[in-house]
Design a protein around this motif. Structure first.
Motif, PDB file in Angstrom:
ATOM      1  N   PRO A  12       2.938 -11.803  -9.079  1.00 65.69           N
ATOM      2  CA  PRO A  12       1.933 -11.022 -10.035  1.00 65.69           C
ATOM      3  C   PRO A  12       1.065 -11.779 -10.851  1.00 65.69           C
ATOM      4  O   PRO A  12      -0.110 -11.446 -11.023  1.00 65.69           O
ATOM      5  CB  PRO A  12       2.911  -9.919 -10.970  1.00 65.69           C
ATOM      6  CG  PRO A  12       4.329 -10.212 -10.359  1.00 65.69           C
ATOM      7  CD  PRO A  12       4.200 -11.372  -9.418  1.00 65.69           C
ATOM      8  N   SER A  13       1.426 -12.757 -11.535  1.00 64.20           N
ATOM      9  CA  SER A  13       0.688 -13.617 -12.555  1.00 64.20           C
ATOM     10  C   SER A  13      -0.452 -14.152 -11.823  1.00 64.20           C
ATOM     11  O   SER A  13      -1.620 -14.393 -12.204  1.00 64.20           O
ATOM     12  CB  SER A  13       1.545 -14.721 -13.180  1.00 64.20           C
ATOM     13  OG  SER A  13       2.787 -14.205 -13.398  1.00 64.20           O
ATOM     14  N   PHE A  14       0.004 -14.805 -10.492  1.00 61.15           N
ATOM     15  CA  PHE A  14      -1.184 -15.349  -9.585  1.00 61.15           C
ATOM     16  C   PHE A  14      -2.273 -14.316  -9.290  1.00 61.15           C
ATOM     17  O   PHE A  14      -3.413 -14.422  -9.341  1.00 61.15           O
ATOM     18  CB  PHE A  14      -0.704 -16.039  -8.509  1.00 61.15           C
ATOM     19  CG  PHE A  14      -0.476 -17.562  -8.809  1.00 61.15           C
ATOM     20  CD1 PHE A  14      -1.424 -18.388  -8.912  1.00 61.15           C
ATOM     21  CD2 PHE A  14       0.952 -17.974  -8.788  1.00 61.15           C
ATOM     22  CE1 PHE A  14      -1.186 -19.702  -9.239  1.00 61.15           C
ATOM     23  CE2 PHE A  14       1.004 -19.559  -9.123  1.00 61.15           C
ATOM     24  CZ  PHE A  14       0.100 -20.083  -9.318  1.00 61.15           C
ATOM     25  N   ILE A  39      -3.329   2.867  -2.632  1.00 59.62           N
ATOM     26  CA  ILE A  39      -2.666   2.121  -1.991  1.00 59.62           C
ATOM     27  C   ILE A  39      -2.516   0.486  -2.073  1.00 59.62           C
ATOM     28  O   ILE A  39      -1.314   0.114  -1.809  1.00 59.62           O
ATOM     29  CB  ILE A  39      -3.458   2.119  -0.400  1.00 59.62           C
ATOM     30  CG1 ILE A  39      -3.429   3.478  -0.029  1.00 59.62           C
ATOM     31  CG2 ILE A  39      -2.789   1.183   0.631  1.00 59.62           C
ATOM     32  CD1 ILE A  39      -4.226   3.712   1.296  1.00 59.62           C
ATOM     33  N   THR A  40      -3.324  -0.239  -2.658  1.00 63.78           N
ATOM     34  CA  THR A  40      -3.137  -1.625  -3.096  1.00 63.78           C
ATOM     35  C   THR A  40      -1.896  -1.482  -4.184  1.00 63.78           C
ATOM     36  O   THR A  40      -0.888  -2.296  -4.120  1.00 63.78           O
ATOM     37  CB  THR A  40      -4.433  -2.029  -3.770  1.00 63.78           C
ATOM     38  OG1 THR A  40      -5.548  -1.342  -3.175  1.00 63.78           O
ATOM     39  CG2 THR A  40      -4.325  -3.592  -3.241  1.00 63.78           C
ATOM     40  N   VAL A  41      -2.043  -0.564  -5.118  1.00 68.96           N
ATOM     41  CA  VAL A  41      -1.266  -0.621  -6.120  1.00 68.96           C
ATOM     42  C   VAL A  41       0.215  -0.239  -5.693  1.00 68.96           C
ATOM     43  O   VAL A  41       1.301  -1.025  -6.026  1.00 68.96           O
ATOM     44  CB  VAL A  41      -1.530   0.460  -7.264  1.00 68.96           C
ATOM     45  CG1 VAL A  41      -0.443   0.423  -8.264  1.00 68.96           C
ATOM     46  CG2 VAL A  41      -2.970   0.117  -7.814  1.00 68.96           C
ATOM     47  N   PHE A  42       0.372   0.672  -4.772  1.00 70.49           N
ATOM     48  CA  PHE A  42       1.636   1.005  -3.877  1.00 70.49           C
ATOM     49  C   PHE A  42       2.131  -0.107  -3.523  1.00 70.49           C
ATOM     50  O   PHE A  42       3.396  -0.555  -3.437  1.00 70.49           O
ATOM     51  CB  PHE A  42       1.288   2.006  -3.117  1.00 70.49           C
ATOM     52  CG  PHE A  42       2.853   2.465  -2.346  1.00 70.49           C
ATOM     53  CD1 PHE A  42       3.549   3.045  -2.703  1.00 70.49           C
ATOM     54  CD2 PHE A  42       2.593   2.018  -0.971  1.00 70.49           C
ATOM     55  CE1 PHE A  42       4.835   3.650  -2.193  1.00 70.49           C
ATOM     56  CE2 PHE A  42       3.872   2.591  -0.475  1.00 70.49           C
ATOM     57  CZ  PHE A  42       4.765   3.277  -0.850  1.00 70.49           C
ATOM     58  N   VAL A  46       5.739  -2.144  -4.066  1.00 68.05           N
ATOM     59  CA  VAL A  46       6.695  -2.308  -3.018  1.00 68.05           C
ATOM     60  C   VAL A  46       7.118  -3.848  -2.940  1.00 68.05           C
ATOM     61  O   VAL A  46       8.238  -4.170  -2.845  1.00 68.05           O
ATOM     62  CB  VAL A  46       6.457  -1.733  -1.453  1.00 68.05           C
ATOM     63  CG1 VAL A  46       7.197  -2.040  -0.478  1.00 68.05           C
ATOM     64  CG2 VAL A  46       6.258  -0.456  -1.641  1.00 68.05           C
ATOM     65  N   THR A  47       6.064  -4.861  -2.674  1.00 69.75           N
ATOM     66  CA  THR A  47       6.411  -5.953  -2.664  1.00 69.75           C
ATOM     67  C   THR A  47       7.143  -6.884  -3.787  1.00 69.75           C
ATOM     68  O   THR A  47       7.981  -7.483  -3.461  1.00 69.75           O
ATOM     69  CB  THR A  47       4.958  -6.755  -2.699  1.00 69.75           C
ATOM     70  OG1 THR A  47       3.905  -6.157  -1.955  1.00 69.75           O
ATOM     71  CG2 THR A  47       5.044  -8.183  -1.951  1.00 69.75           C
ATOM     72  N   MET A  48       6.904  -6.064  -4.761  1.00 69.71           N
ATOM     73  CA  MET A  48       7.498  -6.768  -6.284  1.00 69.71           C
ATOM     74  C   MET A  48       9.261  -6.260  -6.015  1.00 69.71           C
ATOM     75  O   MET A  48       9.960  -7.107  -6.116  1.00 69.71           O
ATOM     76  CB  MET A  48       7.057  -6.014  -7.466  1.00 69.71           C
ATOM     77  CG  MET A  48       5.694  -6.593  -7.755  1.00 69.71           C
ATOM     78  SD  MET A  48       5.756  -8.344  -7.933  1.00 69.71           S
ATOM     79  CE  MET A  48       4.758  -8.525  -6.620  1.00 69.71           C
ATOM     80  N   VAL A  49       9.472  -5.138  -5.538  1.00 73.68           N
ATOM     81  CA  VAL A  49      10.638  -4.778  -5.316  1.00 73.68           C
ATOM     82  C   VAL A  49      11.372  -5.640  -4.457  1.00 73.68           C
ATOM     83  O   VAL A  49      12.562  -5.990  -4.402  1.00 73.68           O
ATOM     84  CB  VAL A  49      10.775  -3.388  -4.994  1.00 73.68           C
ATOM     85  CG1 VAL A  49      12.119  -2.815  -4.719  1.00 73.68           C
ATOM     86  CG2 VAL A  49      10.334  -2.238  -6.289  1.00 73.68           C
TER      87      VAL A  49
END
Ligand code: HEC
Length: 294
Positions: A12-14, A39-42, A46-49
């Protein structure tokens, strides 16, 4: 292995840095709106989880591996990795309070007898300083070499967008016709502005008449509709059959229906509701006292 920055923080920082660059360099191209799309935020969430789960699995494997290490090595690693990532980050940024005062140098000014403590600069300060350097470099390039923060460009974009919005609004709002037009108090003021622009040359701003007839009296040359407001609307839309000087503003497309409703409201207002002008053109046409009866 465990002390490196976890990927669910690193990525997320990058990403934020990349989004910031996008925002700075490509702002005038409106691409930024795709990046904050739901959609991008979603996807990001999901990627973070997923990354977080991956990280946990990684940790588990690491703990298993630890069992095969020597006792001494194990103790060292545990000491280094005390607490979770955020605790270590806190320790890194603000220094470990235990180590804070160890090994501070003293600088002797000599001439004034003051001894200065040469503390290490706090990590948060040093990194903030580096961050400002990076930020200023990006900003410098974008400001001097690109359109970013150029007020003229910004104005142009805003202006174009506004024109587009007006166009869309006009397309989607049906214009008023003689069937559904009616007198409205709140249209009088904008109607007056339009009247000054389009009609005052022949009728005077107060409607008292010059080339065209006085519009504030009860005498009318053209009486086509049974209702005064509709009659006014009709003449502005169709012009006068007898005298082409009064042209068909609506039919020719010169003025749109919504604006004719505004102008008609103003004409109706000066004819029925406001004070009569002191000087006006002599009456023309028939005197009409009751419109419904004609
Ligand atoms: C170039 C001059 C001119 C302009 C501009 C003009 N008019 Fe007229 N108008 C006239 C003339 C001349 C008449 C008389 C027509 C006739 O004799 O039938 C008239 C008639 C009218 C009438 C009917 C009066 C009656 O007694 O029947 C109305 C209402 C009217 N004008 C409103 C307007 C409005 C509103 C505008 C602006 C959108 C406007 N006019 C612009 C010249 C003009």
């Amino acid at each position: 292995m465990r002390s490196r920055v976890p990927s669910f923080i690193m990525i997320p920082s990058f990403l934020s840095v990349i989004i910031f660059m996008f925002y700075v360099f490509l702002r005038s191209y409106n691409h930024i709106s795709y990046l904050v799309h739901p959609i991008t935020v979603f996807f990001l969430i999901v990627t973070m989880v997923l990354l977080w789960i991956l990280e946990s699995i990684n940790n588990l494997i690491f703990r298993k591996k630890l069992q095969f290490l020597a006792e001494e090595e194990k103790r060292k690693i545990f000491e280094e990795n005390e607490g979770n990532y955020f605790y270590r980050l806190y320790k890194f940024i603000f220094h470990d309070p235990k180590k804070m005062n160890a090994g501070v140098q003293k600088i002797d000014h000599g001439f004034d007898g003051i001894i200065e403590l040469d503390n290490r600069l706090p990590m948060w300060w040093v990194h903030l300083f580096y961050l400002t350097i990076v930020f200023s470099a990006i900003y410098f390039f974008s400001y001097f070499l690109m359109d970013f923060s150029n007020p003229y460009k910004e104005y142009e974009i805003a202006y174009k967008n506004q024109l587009k919005e007006i166009e869309i609004f006009e397309k989607n709002t049906p214009q008023v016709t003689i069937e559904n037009a009616c007198f409205k108090d709140n249209l009088i003021n904008s109607g007056k502005t339009l009247f000054d622009e389009n009609c005052a040359t022949c009728h005077q701003s107060d409607g008292s008449g010059s080339i065209g007839p006085n519009l504030t009296d009860n005498y009318w040359i053209n009486t086509i509709e049974k209702d005064l407001f509709k009659n006014i609307f009709f003449i502005i839309w169709n012009g006068s059959d007898r005298n082409p000087t009064m042209r068909a503003f609506g039919k020719s497309g010169e003025i749109k229906g919504n604006d004719i409703e505004k102008i008609s409201s103003y004409v109706y207002f000066i004819n029925q509701k406001s004070k009569k002008p002191l000087i006006s053109k002599a009456p023309q046409g028939k005197k009409i006292t009751e419109w419904r009866k004609i």
